[in-house]
Design an enzyme around this catalytic site. Structure first.
Site, PDB file in Angstrom:
ATOM      1  N   TYR A   1      30.896  -5.561  40.559  1.00 19.61           N
ATOM      2  CA  TYR A   1      32.020  -5.624  41.499  1.00 19.61           C
ATOM      3  C   TYR A   1      31.735  -6.373  42.801  1.00 19.61           C
ATOM      4  CZ  TYR A   1      34.644  -2.616  38.422  1.00 19.61           C
ATOM      5  OH  TYR A   1      35.321  -2.143  37.334  1.00 19.61           O
TER       6      TYR A   1
ATOM      7  N   ASN B   1      28.660  -3.809  34.365  1.00 21.29           N
ATOM      8  CA  ASN B   1      29.829  -3.731  35.245  1.00 21.29           C
ATOM      9  C   ASN B   1      29.425  -4.265  36.608  1.00 21.29           C
ATOM     10  OD1 ASN B   1      30.869  -2.312  33.088  1.00 21.29           O
ATOM     11  ND2 ASN B   1      31.037  -0.357  34.163  1.00 21.29           N
TER      12      ASN B   1
ATOM     13  N   HIS C   1      32.546   8.658  30.015  1.00 28.04           N
ATOM     14  CA  HIS C   1      32.960   7.965  31.234  1.00 28.04           C
ATOM     15  C   HIS C   1      33.307   9.071  32.242  1.00 28.04           C
ATOM     16  CE1 HIS C   1      34.622   3.881  32.736  1.00 28.04           C
ATOM     17  NE2 HIS C   1      34.668   4.702  33.774  1.00 28.04           N
TER      18      HIS C   1
ATOM     19  N   ARG D   1      38.272  -1.829  25.654  1.00 32.58           N
ATOM     20  CA  ARG D   1      37.222  -0.833  25.915  1.00 32.58           C
ATOM     21  C   ARG D   1      37.901   0.418  26.450  1.00 32.58           C
ATOM     22  NH1 ARG D   1      33.764  -0.056  30.936  1.00 32.58           N
ATOM     23  NH2 ARG D   1      32.370   1.590  30.218  1.00 32.58           N
TER      24      ARG D   1
ATOM     25  N   GLU E   1      27.950   3.782  33.341  1.00 29.68           N
ATOM     26  CA  GLU E   1      27.401   3.820  34.693  1.00 29.68           C
ATOM     27  C   GLU E   1      26.658   5.111  35.042  1.00 29.68           C
ATOM     28  OE1 GLU E   1      30.444   2.797  37.531  1.00 29.68           O
ATOM     29  OE2 GLU E   1      30.715   0.799  36.702  1.00 29.68           O
TER      30      GLU E   1
ATOM     31  N   GLU F   1      32.973  -4.457  32.656  1.00 32.93           N
ATOM     32  CA  GLU F   1      33.961  -4.272  33.732  1.00 32.93           C
ATOM     33  C   GLU F   1      33.732  -5.323  34.800  1.00 32.93           C
ATOM     34  OE1 GLU F   1      34.159  -0.412  35.673  1.00 32.93           O
ATOM     35  OE2 GLU F   1      34.010   0.614  33.743  1.00 32.93           O
TER      36      GLU F   1
HETATM   37  C1  FCB Z   1      33.597   1.614  38.013  1.00 32.91           C
HETATM   38  C2  FCB Z   1      34.101   2.641  37.020  1.00 32.91           C
HETATM   39  C3  FCB Z   1      35.532   2.461  36.626  1.00 32.91           C
HETATM   40  C4  FCB Z   1      36.405   2.017  37.770  1.00 32.91           C
HETATM   41  C5  FCB Z   1      35.784   0.870  38.513  1.00 32.91           C
HETATM   42  C6  FCB Z   1      36.607   0.358  39.675  1.00 32.91           C
HETATM   43  O1  FCB Z   1      32.540   2.121  38.723  1.00 32.91           O
HETATM   44  O2  FCB Z   1      33.322   2.601  35.855  1.00 32.91           O
HETATM   45  O3  FCB Z   1      35.963   3.656  36.040  1.00 32.91           O
HETATM   46  O4  FCB Z   1      36.716   3.085  38.566  1.00 32.91           O
HETATM   47  O5  FCB Z   1      34.524   1.219  38.978  1.00 32.91           O
END
Ligand code: FCB
Length: 464
Positions: free
Chosen positions: A311, A309, A138, A95, A183, A367
């Protein structure tokens, strides 16, 4: 033989998914992700125009240590060896994103040199059998568009559709899946709501209006992409956040709901239900964006896939008024970013969305990953926390699949260490280490293990 391959992994194996994991299916795509401004460098070359991130990085105090993406991983010049590296690791998907200011001039005409860079790159990736996911936006908006209001200006949405038109005409056949935006929450909220990201504006009303224009841009681009490149998949990438209540009180539970409305429903409701969540404007009174007739239909056109995505989670309590406030938990595992490691959040959100949205399209995890303070010792990087992180998040994905969510692939963030926005180069997210002085790439232990797993999966499927 299949049995032998499996039994070679004891429960102490640091990475390999469980024997019954859906990740063993050969059609579950495993890849890695990057983004243009974070890796390319070469910001003044071949007619590339300035982006809002060049401007933001040049503004004192905005980015840690005054870093910028001017050189980054120098991928613009090293793309061939970077593709070899990706292929060498056995990754099946890649990607990447296109830098809008590289491929179009201020009058909307194409910039041939910039376009040729992506043509060469994508052609090579296809020759190597890599499944390509291309994100059009992006975050590197051309500065000349920001000078005319950026995402606060409705015109930008139409310029984005022109850009999508150019790219899909030029690159059709080399792209397996197009994502319009990465995002939009970050672009709208961090860019226009609290100013932590470019262009650095801080106004709640701006955030909701920017979001509306971003989503409109997405909706305007979709039919253009469909027309120009009918055989590819089209979708969008959203970051999602888990909010958990700090106590059982009704107020804290409502706070956690509001957190998820602000992070998730703000984007997913307009895309999948054709309306913004009412509660958003209770949270932020008086911030309703200007919406013109027909906009919501454009925004909610069907998607072929949704990129997710994920985290971390945020633990929240009521702020005593109508909102929420973060209450960081003590004694939990965190990454170099300070983000809590919480794989269950990914599973729970995915399952929750599949109940909330009857039209949820097939999902790709576009992500997931973590930053750690990795160093090369004797030519090796032993990133043990990342290995465990990936294993646990892949297990969470598997649990969501078993609960019935249609998840088709997973992209690690990131292929290599890179420019982590406002945190500059200090935070290392790669499965490949980058020495920014020499540009030397060193495969981390996590990359070796992912690679071994993909190899083993391939062997198993050939034997089957
Ligand atoms: C996301 C972004 C990516 C990267 C990660 C850690 O929010 O899409 O570019 O910075 O976080």
């Amino acid at each position: 033989m299949a049995h032998d391959a499996l039994s070679s992994h004891s429960s102490a194996d640091p990475f390999t998914p469980a024997a019954d994991s859906a990740l063993w299916r050969k059609n579950f795509l495993l890849g890695a992700a990057t983004a243009s401004y974070q890796i390319e460098g070469a910001v003044d070359e071949d007619g590339r125009l300035p982006s809002i991130w060049d401007t933001f990085c040049a503004t004192p105090g905005k980015v840690l240590a005054g870093d910028s993406g001017a050189v980054a991983c120098d991928h613009y010049h090293r793309w061939e060896s970077d593709v070899d590296m990706l292929v060498g690791l056995g990754l099946e998907g890649y990607r990447l994103s296109i830098a809008w200011p590289r491929v179009m001039d201020a009058n909307g005409a194409s910039n041939r040199k910039g376009l040729d860079f992506y043509k060469r790159l994508l052609t090579r990736l296809k020759e190597k059998g890599i499944t390509t996911f291309v994100t059009l936006y992006h975050w590197d908006l051309p500065q000349h568009l920001e000078d005319r209001g950026g995402w606060l200006n409705r015109e930008t949405a139409y310029r984005f559709a022109d850009y999508a038109d150019l790219m899909s005409r030029e690159l059709a056949g080399t792209v397996d899946a197009w994502a319009t935006l990465n995002e939009p929450w970050c672009s709208a909220y961090l860019g226009y709501g609290n100013g932590h990201h470019a262009p650095g504006l801080a106004n709640g009303r701006f955030a909701t209006q920017a979001m509306h224009h971003l989503l409109l841009a997405h909706g305007l681009a979709l039919p253009v992409l469909r027309e120009n490149d009918p055989s590819s998949q089209k979708g969008i990438v959203a970051n999602i956040g888990r909010g958990t209540p700090n106590s059982d009180s009704v107020e804290d539970q409502r706070a956690a709901q509001l957190f998820e409305i602000q992070h998730n429903a703000w984007i997913l409701d307009p895309l999948l239900k054709g309306a913004y969540p009412e509660a958003l404007f209770e949270l932020w009174p008086g911030t309703e964006p200007l919406i013109l007739g027909g906009d919501m239909q454009i925004i909610s056109a069907p998607l072929d896939f949704l990129g997710i995505n994920y985290y971390f989670r945020t633990n929240v309590a009521t702020d005593g008024a109508h909102g929420f406030t973060e209450v960081p938990l003590e004694g939990v595992e965190r990454t170099q970013m300070g983000w809590e490691v919480y794989p269950d959040g990914l599973r729970d959100l995915l399952i929750g969305f599949s109940h909330e949205y009857s039209n949820l399209p097939p999902v790709y995890i576009t992500e997931n990953g973590m930053a750690s303070d990795d160093t090369v010792i004797d030519g090796r990087v032993n990133d043990t926390q990342r290995i465990s992180f990936l294993k646990r998040h892949l297990a969470a994905v598997d649990e969501a699949i078993k609960a019935g969510v249609d998840i088709r692939g997973y992209f690690l963030w990131s292929l290599m260490d890179n420019f982590e926005w406002a945190f500059g180069y200090e935070r290392r997210f790669g499965i490949v280490h980058v020495d920014y002085v020499t540009q030397k790439r060193t495969t981390k232990r996590s990359a070796e293990l992912v690679s071994q797993f993909i190899e083993e999966r391939k062997e198993r499927s050939q034997r089957a």
